[in-house]
Motif scaffolding. Structure first.
Motif, PDB file in Angstrom:
ATOM      1  N   ALA A   1      -1.017  53.159 -34.929  1.00  0.00           N
ATOM      2  CA  ALA A   1      -0.661  53.585 -36.288  1.00  0.00           C
ATOM      3  C   ALA A   1       0.655  52.970 -36.763  1.00  0.00           C
ATOM      4  O   ALA A   1       0.865  52.823 -37.965  1.00  0.00           O
ATOM      5  N   ARG A   2       1.559  52.637 -35.841  1.00  0.00           N
ATOM      6  CA  ARG A   2       2.882  52.155 -36.262  1.00  0.00           C
ATOM      7  C   ARG A   2       2.828  50.882 -37.102  1.00  0.00           C
ATOM      8  O   ARG A   2       3.633  50.748 -38.041  1.00  0.00           O
ATOM      9  N   PRO A   3       1.909  49.948 -36.841  1.00  0.00           N
ATOM     10  CA  PRO A   3       1.825  48.796 -37.759  1.00  0.00           C
ATOM     11  C   PRO A   3       1.513  49.221 -39.202  1.00  0.00           C
ATOM     12  O   PRO A   3       1.920  48.544 -40.152  1.00  0.00           O
ATOM     13  N   GLY A   4       0.840  50.353 -39.382  1.00  0.00           N
ATOM     14  CA  GLY A   4       0.559  50.855 -40.731  1.00  0.00           C
ATOM     15  C   GLY A   4       1.845  51.261 -41.444  1.00  0.00           C
ATOM     16  O   GLY A   4       2.020  50.988 -42.640  1.00  0.00           O
ATOM     17  N   VAL A   5       2.754  51.911 -40.723  1.00  0.00           N
ATOM     18  CA  VAL A   5       4.053  52.266 -41.322  1.00  0.00           C
ATOM     19  C   VAL A   5       4.829  50.981 -41.616  1.00  0.00           C
ATOM     20  O   VAL A   5       5.500  50.855 -42.645  1.00  0.00           O
TER      21      VAL A   5
ATOM     22  N   ALA B   1      10.147  45.901 -39.929  1.00  0.00           N
ATOM     23  CA  ALA B   1       9.659  45.938 -41.313  1.00  0.00           C
ATOM     24  C   ALA B   1      10.237  47.114 -42.093  1.00  0.00           C
ATOM     25  O   ALA B   1      10.471  47.017 -43.300  1.00  0.00           O
ATOM     26  N   THR B   2      10.469  48.231 -41.422  1.00  0.00           N
ATOM     27  CA  THR B   2      10.997  49.383 -42.164  1.00  0.00           C
ATOM     28  C   THR B   2      12.506  49.238 -42.385  1.00  0.00           C
ATOM     29  O   THR B   2      13.026  49.710 -43.396  1.00  0.00           O
ATOM     30  N   ASP B   3      13.202  48.560 -41.462  1.00  0.00           N
ATOM     31  CA  ASP B   3      14.610  48.232 -41.744  1.00  0.00           C
ATOM     32  C   ASP B   3      14.685  47.259 -42.924  1.00  0.00           C
ATOM     33  O   ASP B   3      15.576  47.359 -43.776  1.00  0.00           O
ATOM     34  N   VAL B   4      13.724  46.341 -42.995  1.00  0.00           N
ATOM     35  CA  VAL B   4      13.660  45.420 -44.147  1.00  0.00           C
ATOM     36  C   VAL B   4      13.401  46.198 -45.438  1.00  0.00           C
ATOM     37  O   VAL B   4      14.030  45.941 -46.472  1.00  0.00           O
ATOM     38  N   ALA B   5      12.504  47.170 -45.376  1.00  0.00           N
ATOM     39  CA  ALA B   5      12.203  47.974 -46.580  1.00  0.00           C
ATOM     40  C   ALA B   5      13.465  48.640 -47.112  1.00  0.00           C
ATOM     41  O   ALA B   5      13.726  48.646 -48.319  1.00  0.00           O
ATOM     42  N   MET B   6      14.260  49.179 -46.189  1.00  0.00           N
ATOM     43  CA  MET B   6      15.487  49.872 -46.614  1.00  0.00           C
ATOM     44  C   MET B   6      16.480  48.886 -47.222  1.00  0.00           C
ATOM     45  O   MET B   6      17.015  49.084 -48.302  1.00  0.00           O
TER      46      MET B   6
ATOM     47  N   ASP C   1      11.699  56.040 -51.364  1.00  0.00           N
ATOM     48  CA  ASP C   1      10.479  56.005 -50.545  1.00  0.00           C
ATOM     49  C   ASP C   1      10.710  55.263 -49.228  1.00  0.00           C
ATOM     50  O   ASP C   1      10.081  55.571 -48.209  1.00  0.00           O
ATOM     51  N   ALA C   2      11.613  54.272 -49.254  1.00  0.00           N
ATOM     52  CA  ALA C   2      11.828  53.449 -48.044  1.00  0.00           C
ATOM     53  C   ALA C   2      12.410  54.263 -46.899  1.00  0.00           C
ATOM     54  O   ALA C   2      12.078  54.041 -45.726  1.00  0.00           O
ATOM     55  N   LYS C   3      13.283  55.230 -47.214  1.00  0.00           N
ATOM     56  CA  LYS C   3      14.079  55.851 -46.146  1.00  0.00           C
ATOM     57  C   LYS C   3      13.235  56.463 -45.034  1.00  0.00           C
ATOM     58  O   LYS C   3      13.516  56.277 -43.850  1.00  0.00           O
TER      59      LYS C   3
ATOM     60  N   ASN D   1      13.496  54.570 -35.770  1.00  0.00           N
ATOM     61  CA  ASN D   1      13.707  53.180 -35.343  1.00  0.00           C
ATOM     62  C   ASN D   1      14.556  53.098 -34.078  1.00  0.00           C
ATOM     63  O   ASN D   1      14.522  52.084 -33.376  1.00  0.00           O
ATOM     64  N   GLN D   2      15.268  54.189 -33.769  1.00  0.00           N
ATOM     65  CA  GLN D   2      15.952  54.242 -32.472  1.00  0.00           C
ATOM     66  C   GLN D   2      14.911  54.352 -31.355  1.00  0.00           C
ATOM     67  O   GLN D   2      15.013  53.684 -30.325  1.00  0.00           O
TER      68      GLN D   2
END
Ligand code: CAA
Length: 404
Positions: free
Chosen positions: A244-248, A326-331, A358-360, A369-370
Motif C-alpha cells: 500500500a505504501r507506493p499508493g501513498v 515522494a511524500t517529502d517531495v509533496a511537502m 493535504d501534503a502533510k 517517514n521516520q
C-alpha cells in the motif's frame, strides 16, 4: 508527464483517471474540503469508470492492474485533489490483506463487491498507544469456546471509517506471544457492537473521514478470520503496508505535480517589475527544483510498484523509499508553490494552500517517514553481507571499533 515510462495499459488507466479527475474531482475539490464531507458523487464517478477495480485480480471481478496501475490512478486523482487520492487508495489498503492472505471463500465473498464500488474499505491497525509501534496493540480478539472471537477495544485514525462498510481489524488474540499473537479479522459495519466513536476535524484530506472505531464485543466466526488462521496478523499488516505504501507515495507525486502546475501557470501570468515573475532566475530555480523532484519521485514510485507486482524481495525496501521520498517531495513542492503565489497563496480563495495542507499527512500515515527510514536502513543492514568483498580494502586496525 508520461516521460516514456508507461506501457499501453498504464496509459489507458492514466487517461481514464485523468478524465474523472478533470471532469468531476477538480471542480468539486474545494466544496468537499470546506464541507469536510465524503463526496459520494465522486465515489460514484470512480466506480462508474471502473477505477475501483484496478488493483483487484481478474479472477475476482477486478481489472488485474496490480500496484503499478493503482499508483498511476492515485497520482492522477491526487493531482486534482490529494484527498480524493487517499479516499480511493484506502480501499486498496483495506483489501490487500484479503488479496494477499484471504481464504478462497473470503476472496469470492468480498473482492467482486469492492471492485464494483459497492463495498468500501478501511484498515484498522493504529490505536491511541500503538501508532508507529504497530506491535503494541491493545484491541483484543478473545477466542470463545464455540470457535468465534469477541473483539473489544478502540482503533484510532481509521481513514474512510464512516464511509466504509468493511473493516480489516487487527487484534491481539494471544497476548503471551507479542506480535506473533496478533490476528486480522474482517468486520462488517452492520456487525452488532461495531460503532464509530469520533469523527476527526482535520488539517487536510478533509473529504475523506478519519474516525475512531469502537468494538464492543463484536462477535466474528472463523469465516471472518483472515486466511482462516490466528497469529499471523502482524505479518499480514506488514505485507499489506509494503503493497500500500507506493499508493501513498503516488498520492505525494500527484499532490506535488498538481501544486507545481498551478505554480508554473501562476508565475507565467503574474506581473511584477513589469514582467512575469517566471522571468526571474530565483523563481526559475524553484520551478526547476520542483520538476526534478517530482519526476524523480514518480520514477521511484513506479519502480517500487513494478517490483512489488513482480514479487521481487526488494519490494519492501523500495516501497519504503518511494513513500518517504515522494511524500517529502509533496511537502517541499507544495510549500514552495504557496511561496510562488506570494500573499495570494496564503488565502483560501486560491487553490494552492489546500495542496500544502493535504501534503502533510502523507509524511505521517501508513508509517511515518521516520519509520520508512528505519525500514530502509534495516533492509540495507541485512544486505550488508553482499559487500563482504570490500573487507579486503578496509584496514583491519579499524575493526575493533565495530566488531560485536
Ligand atoms: N513483511 C513480512 N513480515 C515482516 C515485515 C514485512 N515487511 N516486516 C516485519 N515482518 C515480520 C518480521 O520478520 C518479524 O517476524 P518474526 O516474529 O517471525 O521474527 C515480525 O514481523 C516483527 O518484525 P519487527 O521485529 O521488525 O517489528 P517491529 O516491532 O520492530 O516493527 C515496524 C517494525 C516497521 C516499525 C512496524 O511496526 C511498522 O511498520 N510500523 C508503522 C505502522 C504503520 O505503518 N501504521 C500505519 C497504519 S495505516 C494508517 O496510517 C491509517 C490509514 O488508514 C491510512
Amino acid at each position: 508527464m508520461t516521460s516514456g515510462i508507461y506501457d499501453a495499459e498504464n496509459l489507458m488507466w492514466q487517461e481514464k483517471a485523468r478524465n474523472v479527475a478533470e471532469k468531476v474531482v477538480r471542480p468539486l475539490a474545494r466544496k468537499y474540503d470546506e464541507l469536510q464531507q465524503y463526496p459520494w458523487e465522486i465515489k460514484d464517478a470512480l466506480a462508474n469508470e471502473g477505477l475501483l477495480s484496478v488493483w483487484i485480480p481478474k479472477e475476482y471481478g477486478g481489472a488485474g492492474g496490480g500496484v503499478a496501475n493503482l499508483c498511476i490512478v492515485v497520482e492522477e486523482l491526487s493531482r486534482a485533489c490529494p484527498g480524493v487520492g487517499v479516499l480511493f487508495a484506502v480501499n486498496a489498503l483495506g483489501s490487500f490483506p484479503i488479496i494477499i492472505s484471504g481464504t478462497e471463500e473470503q476472496k469470492r465473498k468480498y473482492l467482486p463487491k469492492i471492485a464494483a464500488g459497492e463495498t468500501l474499505m478501511s484498515f484498522c491497525l493504529s490505536e491511541k498507544e500503538a501508532g508507529s509501534d504497530a506491535g503494541a496493540l491493545r484491541v483484543r480478539g478473545i477466542p470463545q469456546p464455540d470457535g468465534t472471537f469477541k473483539i473489544y477495544g478502540e482503533k484510532k485514525w481509521t481513514t474512510n471509517g464512516s464511509a466504509a462498510n468493511l473493516f480489516t481489524v487487527f487484534a491481539v488474540t494471544d497476548p503471551e506471544k507479542g506480535s506473533r499473537g496478533m490476528t486480522a479479522f474482517l468486520v462488517e459495519k452492520t456487525d452488532p457492537g461495531f460503532s464509530i466513536a469520533k469523527v476527526e476535524d482535520k488539517m487536510g484530506i478533509r473529504c475523506v473521514p478519519v474516525v475512531e472505531t469502537r468494538f464492543d464485543g463484536v462477535t466474528v466466526g472463523p469465516d471472518r478470520l483472515l486466511g482462516g488462521k490466528a497469529g499471523l496478523g502482524f505479518k499480514h499488516a506488514m505485507q499489506t503496508l509494503d503493497r500500500a505504501r507506493p499508493g501513498v507515495a503516488a498520492q505525494g507525486v500527484g499532490c506535488a505535480q498538481g501544486a507545481m502546475e498551478y505554480a508554473l501557470r501562476y508565475t507565467t501570468q503574474r506581473i511584477q517589475f513589469g514582467e512575469p515573475v517566471s522571468s526571474k532566475q530565483m523563481v526559475q530555480g524553484m520551478l526547476a527544483d520542483m520538476a526534478m523532484q517530482v519526476e524523480a519521485a514518480r520514477q521511484l514510485v513506479l519502480a517500487a510498484a513494478r517490483s512489488l507486482d513482480a514479487g521481487d524481495p526488494k519490494g519492501s525496501k523500495l516501497a519504503a523509499m518511494a513513500k518517504c521520498f515522494a511524500t517529502d517531495v509533496a511537502m517541499k513542492v507544495s510549500v514552495d508553490a504557496v511561496q510562488l503565489f506570494g500573499g495570494y497563496g496564503f488565502m483560501k480563495d486560491y487553490p494552492i494552500e489546500k495542496y500544502m495542507r493535504d501534503a502533510k499527512i502523507t509524511q505521517i500515515y501508513e508509517g511515518t517517514n521516520q519509520v520508512q527510514r528505519m525500514v530502509i536502513a534495516r533492509n540495507m543492514i541485512n544486505e550488508s553481507s553482499n559487500f563482504a568483498f570490500l573487507d579486503a580494502y578496509i584496514p583491519k586496525e579499524s575493526q575493533w571499533k565495530y566488531e560485536g
